[in-house]
Structures are given as C-alpha cells and as structure tokens.
Design an enzyme around this catalytic site. Structure first.
Site, PDB file in Angstrom:
ATOM      1  N   ALA A  16      51.058 -18.389 -35.690  1.00  0.00           N
ATOM      2  CA  ALA A  16      51.528 -18.614 -34.307  1.00  0.00           C
ATOM      3  C   ALA A  16      52.376 -19.887 -34.217  1.00  0.00           C
ATOM      4  CB  ALA A  16      50.324 -18.717 -33.381  1.00  0.00           C
ATOM      5  N   ASP A  38      40.478 -16.122 -38.943  1.00  0.00           N
ATOM      6  CA  ASP A  38      40.408 -17.443 -39.561  1.00  0.00           C
ATOM      7  C   ASP A  38      40.945 -17.306 -40.987  1.00  0.00           C
ATOM      8  OD1 ASP A  38      39.705 -19.754 -40.835  1.00  0.00           O
ATOM      9  OD2 ASP A  38      37.672 -19.836 -40.013  1.00  0.00           O
ATOM     10  N   CYS A  49      55.053 -28.864 -42.726  1.00  0.00           N
ATOM     11  CA  CYS A  49      56.131 -29.684 -42.152  1.00  0.00           C
ATOM     12  C   CYS A  49      55.701 -31.149 -42.231  1.00  0.00           C
ATOM     13  CB  CYS A  49      56.466 -29.257 -40.736  1.00  0.00           C
ATOM     14  SG  CYS A  49      55.076 -29.266 -39.611  1.00  0.00           S
ATOM     15  N   CYS A  67      48.828 -18.234 -41.074  1.00  0.00           N
ATOM     16  CA  CYS A  67      48.727 -19.244 -39.983  1.00  0.00           C
ATOM     17  C   CYS A  67      50.024 -19.116 -39.215  1.00  0.00           C
ATOM     18  CB  CYS A  67      48.593 -20.639 -40.576  1.00  0.00           C
ATOM     19  SG  CYS A  67      47.237 -20.773 -41.733  1.00  0.00           S
ATOM     20  N   ASP A 103      46.224 -15.729 -36.666  1.00  0.00           N
ATOM     21  CA  ASP A 103      46.024 -17.125 -36.269  1.00  0.00           C
ATOM     22  C   ASP A 103      44.588 -17.243 -35.794  1.00  0.00           C
ATOM     23  OD1 ASP A 103      48.192 -19.548 -35.692  1.00  0.00           O
ATOM     24  OD2 ASP A 103      46.337 -19.760 -34.552  1.00  0.00           O
TER      25      ASP A 103
END
Ligand SMILES: C[S@@+](CC[C@H](N)C(=O)[O-])C[C@H]1O[C@@H](n2cnc3c(N)ncnc32)[C@H](O)[C@@H]1O
EC number: 2.1.1.176
Length: 435
Positions: A255, A303, A373, A253, A276
C-alpha cells in the site's frame, strides 16, 4: 481587506504547522488545505515555502527562539514564532512588516500574547549573530542543519567521508515526477502533451518524467490514471523485478500501491497478489483495483511475516520494506524528528522477518527484489549480508541502473541511489535469486 486576507493565510499556516507537528505528513496536509481553500497559485507557493522552510530548519529555528525566551507555553504562538523566524531569516521579506503581522495574528490567537510575540521576534532579530556564535561546538552540525544529534552521530559512522554533504542534500527541494502508462500513450504523445501544457522536462528515466510544474494535474491523462505520480527510484525497483509473462508475483508490503500498479503496467504477470498489514491501507489497494480493473490483480490483508498464509509459491516477490524513510526526507522532512535509533533497530528486525517469510514462499529459481527508501546501512547492506549468510542457496543478481543515475554498489551487489541525484529519491535496491 487585503491585510485581513493575508492574516487569514498566516493563520492557516499556523494551523497547518500545528497539525503536522501532531503527526500529519506535510505533503498530505498541504494538499488537503489546497483542496479545501481557494488560494491563488502565488499563495499556494508562499504557504508551501513557509511550511517547508520551518520543517527543514526546525531545530535551528527553535534554537533561536529558545535563546530569547525560556518557554513558549501556547502551542499556536510557538508555531507563529517559528513561521515568523523562517520569514525573517530564510525568505526575502520586510522584517518590520513580518514582526507587525505576527503581532496582529497573535492578537487573533490570544490577545495577551501580542506584546510577547513582538518582543521575542525583536530580540531574535537583534541578537541573531550573537546567538549563532553561541551554538555549542558539539551540537553545531545538529543545530545548524536541523537534524537530531543521534542521527548526525549515526551518519558520521555510516558515511564518514560525505555525511555532511548528504545531510545538506536531503534538505533540498523535491520535484514532481510522473510515470505514464506506455500501454495507453506513446512517449512521443506524452512529450507533446507536456509541451502543450507548457511543462518542461527536467529529467527523465524510462517512463518517469520530472516536471517543471504541476499543470499535468489538470489533464485527462492524469485524471483518468494513465499518468500517475511515481519517483524514478520506485520505478527502477519495479523494473528490476523483470517479471516474465505468466509468472506469479507477490508485492508483500504494497500500500498505497504505486509499485503494484507499475508491475501491472510494465509486465504481464499471470497473477499479482498485493498485500498490506493495515486494513485502511488495503482499502486504498482495493480502490486501485476497482479503478483500473486488472483481472490478474488480487488484493489481500496479510502480515508479510506470514506469507505462507497466502498458500501460494511465487516466481517473483517485491519486498518494498517498511523502513526509516531517510531517502525521502526531501518530500517528508518532518519524518526525521520522530525517528529514533531504536526505530531503526526494530525496523531491521521486521525486515528480516518479512524476508525470511518471503524466502519460504519463493519457488526454486524465483527472485526477490528487496527495496527501501532509506540509506541506513542497517536496513540495507547489513540485512542482505545476513540473508546471504543464512541461506546458502541464495545468490545475488545484478541490479540494472541507467548510467546517468549516480549510484553506489555495496559489497553484496545492492545499489544505493545516491544523494547526489538532484531528482531521484534516495533508495536501496538488491536482487536475490533462490537457486
Ligand atoms: C514503503 S511502504 C510501501 C509502499 C508501496 N510499495 C508503494 O509503492 O506504494 C511499506 C508498507 O508496508 C506496510 N507494512 C508494514 N508492516 C507490514 C507487515 N508486517 N506486513 C505487510 N505490510 C506491512 C505498511 O503499511 C506500508 O504500507
């Protein structure tokens, strides 16, 4: 003349705020306005300050406005009221001047509204203390700290001891951090450059430096991409990937590619495949590839719940998951107002599917770094527990974090980069190995 100029800036802030309310990110939109207009440094600081204060205190500001008028129909008039309330109560300003200026700007937006704006602001100014006392007890934390009520409730459950400290902490300011490429410039030379451009180092982690100003943007090293914006939490997630020479790596994942670039600059993989799901974001990855020209770097639209499409078995996989982003609220404070409890549930499901797919394409002995995050336990600890229970051949590995970084280790060995760090983003990093 001076007056008009100032009104123009305020009008820009009204428009900016309106665009952010319509889904644009504040930091991206601010940069866009700064690149289009010839603002002075002082004006840029003022605009950034007002926008941040409004967004970070939106629920409280709207509460005050809502106490004095039932409904503000015109969107831009509402933004003007918000900006003025921010100036009245959160910034050092001459109150009469702020109200007068708001009336003048209202005249430009909609001549009929000038009296209304003036009267509303006068009412708020006069009754602020009374309005504060009238905040309902059950919603006090949500309104005063400007977080949606569902989120305050969730935080109280996840972090009963220090949720209030956490909530306050994520309203603080963020800092600019830069990672230099150690293959292109030595630490000594980089530090010398910072001195020359009159920039102080506030904190550093490895090659990531938190800086006192943005003068680095005008330097050659930044312009040519040998120094890039990156938070130390992101850098640490990559560093923990520990890629050995000649390994095949997936950044699933990836980008816009900040961590992919760090993988290529910190390590020497045989191949890095960065994928991505969004075409427009894959375009950014391709731009990165073209700019830096690494021959061991492949970009693909894919994906991450179907990593088997790549027909490759990996030694190392970075899963920097799509997540609720709560740990970066200092940088993207508007995110919290769009988020719902259901979003967290669906993100958790997606994260599980991505992990399950990555597991299948991981070689025996291969390792996955799982990062987000966010500090939501559902998206972190609970997922790791699920993976460890589901796959018997998975073992948890130690995540290495420098001693001067405040962190909390969960019961499965995952690390939360704590809100107590003034500079670093809130982050979660766990490392798992397939035996
Ligand atoms: C946290 S961001 C990644 C940031 C990136 N690692 C970096 O350091 O620049 C998560 C990314 O996951 C992507 N994404 C979301 N769902 C995905 C999926 N099913 N497969 C692949 N990528 C996905 C989003 O487009 C977004 O770019």
């Amino acid at each position: 003349m001076v007056e008009k100029n100032r009104n123009n800036i305020k009008l820009d802030i009204v428009n900016l705020l309106d665009e952010i309310q319509n889904g644009k990110y504040s930091n991206i939109q601010l940069n866009y306005y700064f690149s289009k207009n010839n603002y002075t440094k002082k004006e840029k600081m003022f605009i950034t300050n007002v926008i941040n204060i409004v967004i970070k205190n939106l629920i409280y500001i709207d509460y005050l406005i809502g106490k004095s008028v039932r409904n503000v129909k015109k969107r831009k008039i509402k933004q003007l009221l918000r900006i003025s309330v921010a100036q009245l109560f959160f910034m050092e300003s001459d109150n009469a001047g702020v109200i007068f200026e708001a009336g003048e700007i209202a005249k430009i937006l909609n001549a009929h509204q000038a009296g209304f704006v003036n009267a509303t602001l006068q009412t708020i100014l006069k009754n602020k203390e009374k309005f504060d006392e009238e905040i309902p007890k059950d919603n006090r934390e949500s309104i005063v700290l400007s977080y949606p009520q569902w989120f305050v409730n969730k935080m109280r459950i996840d972090y009963p001891d220090d949720y209030l400290e956490m909530l306050k902490s994520y309203k603080k300011r963020s800092y600019l951090s830069i990672r230099f490429d150690k293959n292109k410039i030595t630490r000594e030379k980089f530090e010398e450059l910072l001195k020359n451009i009159k920039t102080d180092v506030l904190f550093s982690v490895g090659e990531v430096y938190y800086l006192s100003n943005a003068n680095i943007f005008d330097t050659e090293i930044y312009k040519n991409g040998d120094a890039v914006i990156q938070d130390a939490s992101s850098y640490l997630a990559v560093r923990n990937l520990g890629v050995k020479d000649g390994e095949t790596v997936l950044d699933a994942c990836s980008a816009p590619g900040g961590k992919s670039l760090a993988i290529l600059q910190l390590f020497n993989p045989k191949k890095l495949i960065s994928t991505d799901i969004h075409e427009h974001k894959v375009k950014l990855l391709n731009e990165l590839k073209n700019k830096y020209g690494y021959s061991n770097f492949e970009v693909k639209l894919n994906d991450a719940t179907q990593i088997e499409n790549l027909d490759t078995m990996f030694d190392k996989v970075l899963l920097d998951m799509p997540c609720s982003g709560l740990g970066v609220l200092r940088k993207k404070p508007e995110k919290i107002y769009d988020l719902t409890a259901n979003d967290i549930k669906s993100l958790k499901k997606l994260q599980k599917k991505i992990f399950e797919s990555a597991y299948k394409s991981l070689k025996n002995g291969g390792e996955i770094v799982y990062s987000t995050c966010t500090f939501s336990k559902n998206e972190n600890t609970n997922n790791i527990q699920y993976f460890l229970e589901k796959y018997e051949d998975l073992e948890i590995m130690e995540v290495e974090i420098p001693e001067n970084i405040d962190n909390i280790r969960d019961e499965f060995g995952g690390i939360y980069i704590s809100y107590k760090n003034e500079y670093l983003d809130g982050f979660y990093i766990a490392k798992l190995r397939k035996k």
